[in-house]
Design an enzyme around this catalytic site. Structure first.
Site, PDB file in Angstrom:
ATOM      1  N   HIS A  60      -2.940   7.075   2.837  1.00 35.88           N
ATOM      2  CA  HIS A  60      -3.354   5.426   1.917  1.00 35.88           C
ATOM      3  C   HIS A  60      -4.631   5.630   3.105  1.00 35.88           C
ATOM      4  CE1 HIS A  60      -4.142   1.522   1.100  1.00 35.88           C
ATOM      5  NE2 HIS A  60      -3.028   1.382   2.837  1.00 35.88           N
ATOM      6  N   CYS A  85       0.661  -0.935   0.093  1.00 34.17           N
ATOM      7  CA  CYS A  85      -0.194  -0.370   0.352  1.00 34.17           C
ATOM      8  C   CYS A  85       1.172   1.534   0.068  1.00 34.17           C
ATOM      9  CB  CYS A  85      -0.856   0.089   1.157  1.00 34.17           C
ATOM     10  SG  CYS A  85      -1.980  -1.067   1.130  1.00 34.17           S
ATOM     11  N   ASN A 140     -10.249  -0.228   0.341  1.00 32.80           N
ATOM     12  CA  ASN A 140      -8.599   0.217   0.324  1.00 32.80           C
ATOM     13  C   ASN A 140      -8.276  -0.245  -1.282  1.00 32.80           C
ATOM     14  OD1 ASN A 140      -6.071  -0.381   0.711  1.00 32.80           O
ATOM     15  ND2 ASN A 140      -6.162  -1.407   3.053  1.00 32.80           N
TER      16      ASN A 140
HETATM   17  N1  ACO Z   1     -18.353  -8.550  10.368  1.00 25.82           N
HETATM   18  C1  ACO Z   1     -19.254  -8.661  11.462  1.00 25.82           C
HETATM   19  N2  ACO Z   1     -18.129  -9.066  12.046  1.00 25.82           N
HETATM   20  C2  ACO Z   1     -16.287  -9.730  12.118  1.00 25.82           C
HETATM   21  C3  ACO Z   1     -16.171  -9.292  10.987  1.00 25.82           C
HETATM   22  C4  ACO Z   1     -17.013  -8.497   9.817  1.00 25.82           C
HETATM   23  N3  ACO Z   1     -16.803  -8.354   8.576  1.00 25.82           N
HETATM   24  N4  ACO Z   1     -14.976  -8.996  10.997  1.00 25.82           N
HETATM   25  C5  ACO Z   1     -14.564  -9.572  12.269  1.00 25.82           C
HETATM   26  N5  ACO Z   1     -15.723 -10.072  12.838  1.00 25.82           N
HETATM   27  C6  ACO Z   1     -15.975 -10.378  14.224  1.00 25.82           C
HETATM   28  C7  ACO Z   1     -14.424 -10.932  15.023  1.00 25.82           C
HETATM   29  O1  ACO Z   1     -14.955 -12.801  14.490  1.00 25.82           O
HETATM   30  C8  ACO Z   1     -15.060 -11.286  16.582  1.00 25.82           C
HETATM   31  O2  ACO Z   1     -15.909 -11.000  16.931  1.00 25.82           O
HETATM   32  P1  ACO Z   1     -16.004 -12.179  18.209  1.00 25.82           P
HETATM   33  O3  ACO Z   1     -15.727 -11.075  19.111  1.00 25.82           O
HETATM   34  O4  ACO Z   1     -16.943 -13.293  18.770  1.00 25.82           O
HETATM   35  O5  ACO Z   1     -14.208 -13.111  18.175  1.00 25.82           O
HETATM   36  C9  ACO Z   1     -15.324  -9.020  16.431  1.00 25.82           C
HETATM   37  O6  ACO Z   1     -16.010  -8.609  15.194  1.00 25.82           O
HETATM   38  C10 ACO Z   1     -14.427  -8.209  16.894  1.00 25.82           C
HETATM   39  O7  ACO Z   1     -13.006  -8.107  15.481  1.00 25.82           O
HETATM   40  P2  ACO Z   1     -11.748  -7.454  15.820  1.00 25.82           P
HETATM   41  O8  ACO Z   1     -10.870  -8.374  14.476  1.00 25.82           O
HETATM   42  O9  ACO Z   1     -11.508  -7.422  17.036  1.00 25.82           O
HETATM   43  O10 ACO Z   1     -12.462  -6.846  15.233  1.00 25.82           O
HETATM   44  P3  ACO Z   1     -11.570  -5.314  15.402  1.00 25.82           P
HETATM   45  O11 ACO Z   1     -12.909  -4.416  15.719  1.00 25.82           O
HETATM   46  O12 ACO Z   1     -10.420  -5.476  14.994  1.00 25.82           O
HETATM   47  O13 ACO Z   1     -11.828  -4.405  13.900  1.00 25.82           O
HETATM   48  C11 ACO Z   1     -10.541  -4.028  11.359  1.00 25.82           C
HETATM   49  C12 ACO Z   1     -11.301  -5.436  12.440  1.00 25.82           C
HETATM   50  C13 ACO Z   1     -11.474  -3.600  11.421  1.00 25.82           C
HETATM   51  C14 ACO Z   1      -9.576  -4.665  10.176  1.00 25.82           C
HETATM   52  C15 ACO Z   1      -9.555  -3.688  12.936  1.00 25.82           C
HETATM   53  O14 ACO Z   1      -8.705  -4.013  12.884  1.00 25.82           O
HETATM   54  C16 ACO Z   1      -8.684  -2.208  11.725  1.00 25.82           C
HETATM   55  O15 ACO Z   1      -8.980  -1.084  12.260  1.00 25.82           O
HETATM   56  N6  ACO Z   1      -7.338  -2.600  11.523  1.00 25.82           N
HETATM   57  C17 ACO Z   1      -6.758  -2.020  11.324  1.00 25.82           C
HETATM   58  C18 ACO Z   1      -6.124  -2.311   9.753  1.00 25.82           C
HETATM   59  C19 ACO Z   1      -6.388  -2.351   8.212  1.00 25.82           C
HETATM   60  O16 ACO Z   1      -7.556  -0.965   8.458  1.00 25.82           O
HETATM   61  N7  ACO Z   1      -6.503  -2.562   7.145  1.00 25.82           N
HETATM   62  C20 ACO Z   1      -6.453  -3.094   6.538  1.00 25.82           C
HETATM   63  C21 ACO Z   1      -6.176  -3.353   5.161  1.00 25.82           C
HETATM   64  S1  ACO Z   1      -3.618  -3.149   5.660  1.00 25.82           S
HETATM   65  C22 ACO Z   1      -3.384  -1.694   5.158  1.00 25.82           C
HETATM   66  O17 ACO Z   1      -3.850  -1.270   4.109  1.00 25.82           O
HETATM   67  C23 ACO Z   1      -1.958  -1.290   5.350  1.00 25.82           C
END
Ligand code: ACO
Length: 329
Positions: A255, A116, A285
């Protein structure tokens, strides 16, 4: 470094696949909801390629759009750099295939892989060829088609990515007119397994066995923490390096990984809403394409008004990150 020439940004172009996939479409694939996706990521929809589209067709469209805004002919292009981590083929490179489709017969072409951060690394690489006087006209493309590397049955990663391409034409000008006010690029390897896409694991001993496809794997929390640490750091470093004051920066183009990351950084750096360029709601993204896509939509929707100073910041797998301060007019 001694600069013999400066960089002039001539034009930007962009391309998205025709097919729009909304969050509500993903609700039919796995257990998720528009509400969950939108509140965690800011994404409402993304564009995904169909069978007659590819990274190459998107790159070609974005490049032609950028060219059409200039007087340049493809034959005037000296160098093509394509930033991608999801090339259509391992070889030939996307750059060489694009060179062929464009008819850029006088160009040299190659790809760079910085995920990215690729568009930022691509511009910085292109700038060195211009500063040295080696090349006059350079096309840089950021393109990614992550839909080919996503496990569409696994909700945590599948909701994040969209496909797309963005292009910029850079040309040499007088050194004193350089539109790149400064840049800073970085990588660190110790966390690189937090975001990973394996290559095919064929080997001498197992080549006849069924090879499982490889998908993007991500430690979302670790990537979030990485982003909110390095983006403010690199912005501060670049302000220091260039002598620019934050008040002189009109727009922050990050990004487009996640609206929560964008909001956190904007708040931490005290940029107001009108200074933050974001199109993630509509395109998701798009990895190496995300910064040029955001610039093109910002310009066309008049959220970016010229002349202006923009801080472009990329971050991604590697881990890699970098920023460029641009005087755009
Ligand atoms: N829909 C519904 N529920 C979901 C989904 C979904 N798509 N994905 C995960 N869940 C659930 C999980 O199973 C978990 O359930 P549980 O509590 O029963 O175990 C719960 O939601 C929370 O999951 P987490 O992985 O802890 O979710 P989080 O709040 O961390 O959000 C996210 C995930 C949005 C990816 C977050 O970690 C984030 O913002 N990360 C930043 C990374 C990023 O944005 N990467 C993009 C690509 S990389 C790049 O471009 C550099």
């Amino acid at each position: 470094m001694q600069k013999n020439y400066g960089v002039k940004f001539l034009s930007f172009g962009s391309a998205l696949p025709e097919q729009v996939v909304k969050n509500t479409d993903l609700e039919k694939l796995f257990d998720t909801s528009d509400e969950w996706i939108y509140t965690r990521t800011g994404i409402k929809q993304r564009n995904i390629i169909s069978s007659d589209e590819s990274g190459l067709t998107l790159s070609l469209k974005a490049s032609k759009e950028a060219l059409s805004k200039t007087k340049l002919d493809p034959k005037d292009i000296d160098l093509i750099i394509v930033a991608t981590s999801t090339p259509d083929k391992l070889y030939p490179s996307m750059g060489c295939m694009l060179q062929g489709k464009l008819g850029a017969v006088n160009a040299c072409a190659f790809d760079i892989s910085a995920a990215c951060s690729g568009f930022i690394f691509g511009i910085v690489s292109a700038a060195q060829f211009i500063y040295s006087g080696e090349y006059k006209n350079i096309l840089v493309v950021g393109v990614d088609v992550h839909s080919r590397f996503i496990d569409w049955s696994e909700r945590s990663v599948a909701v994040l990515f969209g496909d797309g391409a963005g292009a910029v034409l850079m040309s040499s000008c007088l050194a004193r007119d350089d539109q790149i006010l400064g840049y800073s690029i970085h990588s660190e390897a110790d966390k690189n397994l937090d975001l990973i896409l394996e290559n095919s694991n064929i080997s001498y001993s197992n080549f006849k066995k069924q090879i499982e496809p490889d998908f993007v794997r991500m430690n979302g929390k670790a990537i979030y923490q990485f982003a909110v640490r390095v983006v403010p750091e690199v912005v501060a470093k670049l302000l220091d390096k260039t002598g620019l004051k934050q008040s002189q920066i009109d727009y922050l183009v990050l990004h487009q990984a996640n609206q929560r990351i964008i909001d956190y950084v904007a708040n931490k750096l005290s940029f107001n809403n009108s200074q933050i360029i974001s199109n993630i709601e509509k395109v998701g993204n798009t990895s190496a394409a995300s910064i040029p896509l955001a610039i093109v939509s910002g310009l066309s929707e008049k959220k970016i008004k010229t002349p202006c100073k923009m801080m472009l910041v990329g971050f991604g797998a590697g881990l890699t990150w970098g920023a460029i301060a641009v005087d755009y007019y």
